[in-house]
Design an enzyme around this catalytic site. Structure first.
Site, short mmCIF file in Angstrom:
data_model
loop_
_atom_site.label_atom_id
_atom_site.label_comp_id
_atom_site.label_asym_id
_atom_site.label_seq_id
_atom_site.Cartn_x
_atom_site.Cartn_y
_atom_site.Cartn_z
N ASP A 160 0.86 -1.19 0.00
CA ASP A 160 0.00 0.00 0.00
C ASP A 160 0.89 1.23 0.00
O ASP A 160 1.88 1.29 0.73
CB ASP A 160 -0.89 -0.02 1.26
CG ASP A 160 -1.75 1.22 1.40
OD1 ASP A 160 -2.17 1.52 2.54
OD2 ASP A 160 -1.98 1.89 0.37
N ASN A 212 -0.60 4.57 -0.06
CA ASN A 212 -1.28 5.81 0.39
C ASN A 212 -2.04 5.63 1.71
O ASN A 212 -2.94 6.40 2.02
CB ASN A 212 -2.27 6.27 -0.70
CG ASN A 212 -3.34 5.22 -0.94
OD1 ASN A 212 -3.27 4.11 -0.41
ND2 ASN A 212 -4.32 5.57 -1.76
N ASP A 234 -4.33 3.64 2.81
CA ASP A 234 -5.75 3.26 2.97
C ASP A 234 -5.90 1.77 3.29
O ASP A 234 -7.00 1.24 3.31
CB ASP A 234 -6.55 3.61 1.69
CG ASP A 234 -6.09 2.79 0.49
OD1 ASP A 234 -6.70 2.92 -0.59
OD2 ASP A 234 -5.09 2.02 0.63
N ASP A 245 -1.63 -1.15 -3.87
CA ASP A 245 -1.94 -0.40 -5.09
C ASP A 245 -0.74 -0.39 -6.03
O ASP A 245 0.34 -0.89 -5.69
CB ASP A 245 -2.36 1.03 -4.73
CG ASP A 245 -1.40 1.63 -3.70
OD1 ASP A 245 -1.87 2.06 -2.63
OD2 ASP A 245 -0.19 1.60 -3.97
N ASP A 257 -3.99 -9.79 -16.10
CA ASP A 257 -5.03 -10.82 -15.94
C ASP A 257 -6.16 -10.47 -16.91
O ASP A 257 -6.63 -9.34 -16.94
CB ASP A 257 -5.54 -10.81 -14.49
CG ASP A 257 -5.88 -12.22 -13.98
OD1 ASP A 257 -5.36 -12.61 -12.92
OD2 ASP A 257 -6.66 -12.90 -14.67
N ASP A 305 -8.13 -15.91 -17.30
CA ASP A 305 -8.94 -16.45 -16.20
C ASP A 305 -9.96 -17.46 -16.70
O ASP A 305 -10.66 -17.22 -17.69
CB ASP A 305 -9.65 -15.27 -15.52
CG ASP A 305 -10.32 -15.65 -14.22
OD1 ASP A 305 -11.55 -15.54 -14.12
OD2 ASP A 305 -9.59 -16.09 -13.31
N GLU A 308 -5.75 -20.31 -17.37
CA GLU A 308 -6.20 -21.00 -16.16
C GLU A 308 -7.31 -21.95 -16.60
O GLU A 308 -8.32 -21.51 -17.14
CB GLU A 308 -6.72 -20.04 -15.11
CG GLU A 308 -7.11 -20.73 -13.80
CD GLU A 308 -8.12 -19.98 -12.96
OE1 GLU A 308 -8.09 -20.13 -11.72
OE2 GLU A 308 -8.92 -19.21 -13.54
N HIS A 340 -3.44 -16.95 -5.66
CA HIS A 340 -4.36 -16.21 -4.78
C HIS A 340 -5.63 -17.01 -4.48
O HIS A 340 -6.49 -16.55 -3.73
CB HIS A 340 -4.76 -14.89 -5.46
CG HIS A 340 -5.46 -15.12 -6.75
ND1 HIS A 340 -4.82 -15.66 -7.86
CD2 HIS A 340 -6.75 -14.97 -7.10
CE1 HIS A 340 -5.71 -15.80 -8.83
NE2 HIS A 340 -6.89 -15.40 -8.39
N ASP A 341 -5.74 -18.22 -5.05
CA ASP A 341 -6.91 -19.09 -4.82
C ASP A 341 -6.56 -20.33 -4.00
O ASP A 341 -7.44 -21.16 -3.75
CB ASP A 341 -7.47 -19.58 -6.17
CG ASP A 341 -8.12 -18.48 -6.98
OD1 ASP A 341 -8.14 -18.61 -8.23
OD2 ASP A 341 -8.57 -17.49 -6.38
#
Ligand code: ISL
Ligand code: CA
Length: 588
Positions: free
Chosen positions: A36, A38, A40, A44, A113, A221, A283, A356-357
């Site tokens: 990150d 900034n 939040d 990013d 992606d 994907d 994928e 990420h899965d």
């Protein structure tokens, strides 16, 4: 004794030798959890820019970015409402241009992606399509009336009995026009109708637009779901539904009749004249070795490589990904072995343990306790020495572990939350069991923030992270790993360098050994008169491996213990979770 009959290996085909990604390693960034910039609490693009030197030091050749496009984030960006704009949460198109520049300056390519099996329901295409039955874009999605004689909107009235991957039916009733639309994933991810040439042309134009911005390829994907098994009369078949109203929709959507036609059309329409230097990885849940051959045979002009799911489904019990059962190493060896030999003549494998899965592999197939470092390194050695292109998922190079969340409100992943909701309804699992199922199988295990250092939020953010940081970041973090030459990080760096330099690693024939050994993963790679022996001990106890006298004088190429293993007398004694590579040349 290990005797490897694969003496002289096949001669290199010109096609095979000149493809850059056969000696490349890809690094997957999950932007939401990487860095990150900034405060939040959400990663990013400018955060990634802060870390390009880290990626260059690791030595990777390609960065694959999970989606950063404009999106309501229902599925963390895999629900896109504008393909040609960046979600303000992640930054701007200018930030992406700067990132492409910064990576290219460091000799690193950028792969985006491509999520075109479905869009977001907030995409203008769908807004038009749902507005009325005779809207020109009605047929850009899958609309069908309720099942004959059933009351629309009631369970079982859906056009087919397809279940969504995220629990519940795959059809959503839309009051506006009194029909249902198809969504294999969440109801905010309506499936595009690839049968419609207008849809395909719109996707091709978008892909060309991104290639004009100098990206270097696409990770596509669930690309083998785009051709649905639609009948000539336009109707769609029901699927077997063992327990209950809905069955897995994959049976009616995987590897559909026009998949190869569509992929070859993409080639002609998008890549013609700018094919070199691009990476195209698909994928493909449910793809078999036979499918893999067809999809990745260079002569067919479809994909360069595919992600198979077979080796990351071996610990799935009868109730699926959250019903985790112990892995039998023999199954893992047999599965990866089949893909190695199956794609030997034509085609190519994408090699991965993590993304990420998937839960973190060191917690899943390794030992993330006493032997976390050793098992993380052993798993890396075994994977990276296979024939194919390795993928490193952010944090894997640090040996990051599963999240071990202790309460439901720590979870963020739509698949996990919808599973929890449907299980609570079914009442089969009590809360404690439900939490243990989620802890073992949830995608959120992969999505906790990247652990850069030991500070409170692991250096990921100065704000409140969107998902909890793993408490182990105090000891497991990039700063500590980079500073320690014997760390998991530096072993990954050495493995990546080995793939860059060594033709045996890049192209050598794969030959599985000891297939029935429940603890040892062993194979050779042979290229010309050179041979490598790769050994991985998937147990916490010492294992004596009969390798045969040929390896007594062999040189240690890489290992995960500071001191060399005890060899001699035709055998090697492997310590707990030990992984190593030996080289012998010339083989006679
Ligand atoms: O692994 C899965 C089956 O349980 C799913 O988690 C996963 O949805 C499936 O593998 C396809 O994944 C891809 O498409 C999904 C998105 O949620 C995943 O993040 C993406 O990798 C829909 O776009
Ligand atoms: Ca941010």
């Amino acid at each position: 004794m290990i005797s490897d009959s694969a003496e002289q290996s096949h001669v290199d085909t010109p096609e095979a030798s000149d493809v850059w990604w056969k000696s490349a390693v890809v690094y997957q960034v999950y932007p939401r959890s990487f860095q990150d910039s900034n405060g939040d609490g959400i990663g990013d693009v400018r955060g990634i820019l802060q870390r390009v030197d880290y990626l260059a030091e690791l030595g990777v050749d390609v960065v694959w970015l999970s989606p950063i496009y404009r999106s309501p984030q229902d599925d963390n960006g895999y629900d896109i409402s504008d393909y040609q704009d960046i979600d303000p949460t992640f930054g701007t198109l200018e930030d992406v241009d700067e990132l492409i520049e910064a990576l290219h300056e460091r000799g690193i390519k950028l792969v985006m992606d491509l999520v075109v099996n479905h869009t977001s329901d907030e995409h203008p295409w769908f807004a038009e399509s749902r507005s009325s039955v005779d809207n020109p874009k009605r047929d850009w999605y899958w609309w069908r009336p309720a099942r004959e004689g059933m009351e629309p909107g009631t369970p079982g009235a859906e056009p087919t009995n397809w279940g969504s991957v995220f629990s519940g039916p795959a059809w959503e009733y839309d009051e506006t026009t009194g029909e249902y639309y198809l969504h294999l994933f969440s109801r905010k991810q309506p499936d595009l109708n690839w049968e419609n040439p207008e849809v395909r042309q719109a996707v091709y134009a978008m892909m060309r637009w991104w290639l004009d911005r100098r990206i270097d390829g696409f990770r596509m994907d669930v690309i083998n779901l785009i051709s649905k098994h639609v009948r000539p009369d336009g109707s769609l078949p029901d699927v077997p539904a063992e327990d209950g109203l809905y069955g897995s929709a994959f049976a009616a959507t995987v590897n559909g009749p026009r998949l190869h036609e569509f992929l070859q059309e993409i080639h002609r329409e998008v890549y013609e004249g700018r094919r070199d230097g691009l990476l195209l990885v698909g994928e493909t849940p449910g793809a078999t070795v036979e499918d893999g051959k067809l999809l990745t045979d260079p002569a067919r002009h479809e994909l360069d490589m595919v992600f198979t799911f077979e080796h990351v489904s071996l610990d799935h019990g009868p109730a699926g990904r959250f019903d985790v059962v112990p892995l039998d190493l023999r199954d893992l060896k047999a599965t990866l072995g089949r893909w190695q030999t199956g794609l030997e003549q034509a085609g190519w494998n994408a090699l991965y343990w993590n993304n990420h899965d998937q839960p973190r592999v060191v917690s899943r197939y390794g030992d993330d306790g006493a032997y976390r470092r050793e098992s993380a390194m052993m798993l890396a050695i075994v994977l990276h020495l296979h024939r194919g292109t390795p993928y490193v998922y952010q944090g894997e190079e640090l040996g990051m572990t599963n999240a071990y969340f202790t309460s439901l409100d720590e979870y963020r992943d739509i698949e996990s939350l919808r599973f929890a909701a449907s299980e609570r309804q079914r009442g089969q699992l009590n809360d404690e069991e439900l939490l243990s199922w989620l802890a073992a199988g949830s995608r959120d295990n992969a999505r906790t923030p990247m652990q850069w250092d030991a500070t409170p939020q692991a250096g990921f953010t100065t704000g409140q992270p969107w998902i909890d940081v793993n408490p182990h970041h105090d000891t497991i973090n990039a700063a500590a790993e980079v500073a320690d030459p014997d760390s998991v990080f530096h072993l990954y760096r050495r493995l990546i360098a080995l793939r860059h330099e060594d033709p045996v690693v890049q192209r050598g024939d794969f030959h599985l050994l000891l297939p029935d050994d429940p603890h040892i993963y062993a194979f050779t790679r042979t290229w010309g008169d050179e041979q490598l022996l790769v050994l991985g001990n998937f147990s916490g106890t010492e294992q004596t491996v009969p390798v045969g006298p040929d390896w007594d004088q062999a040189a240690l190429v890489i290992g995960n213990y500071p001191a060399s293993p005890a060899t001699g007398g035709g055998q090697i004694v492997l310590r707990a979770w030990e992984g190593l590579v030996l080289r012998r040349a010339p083989i006679r």
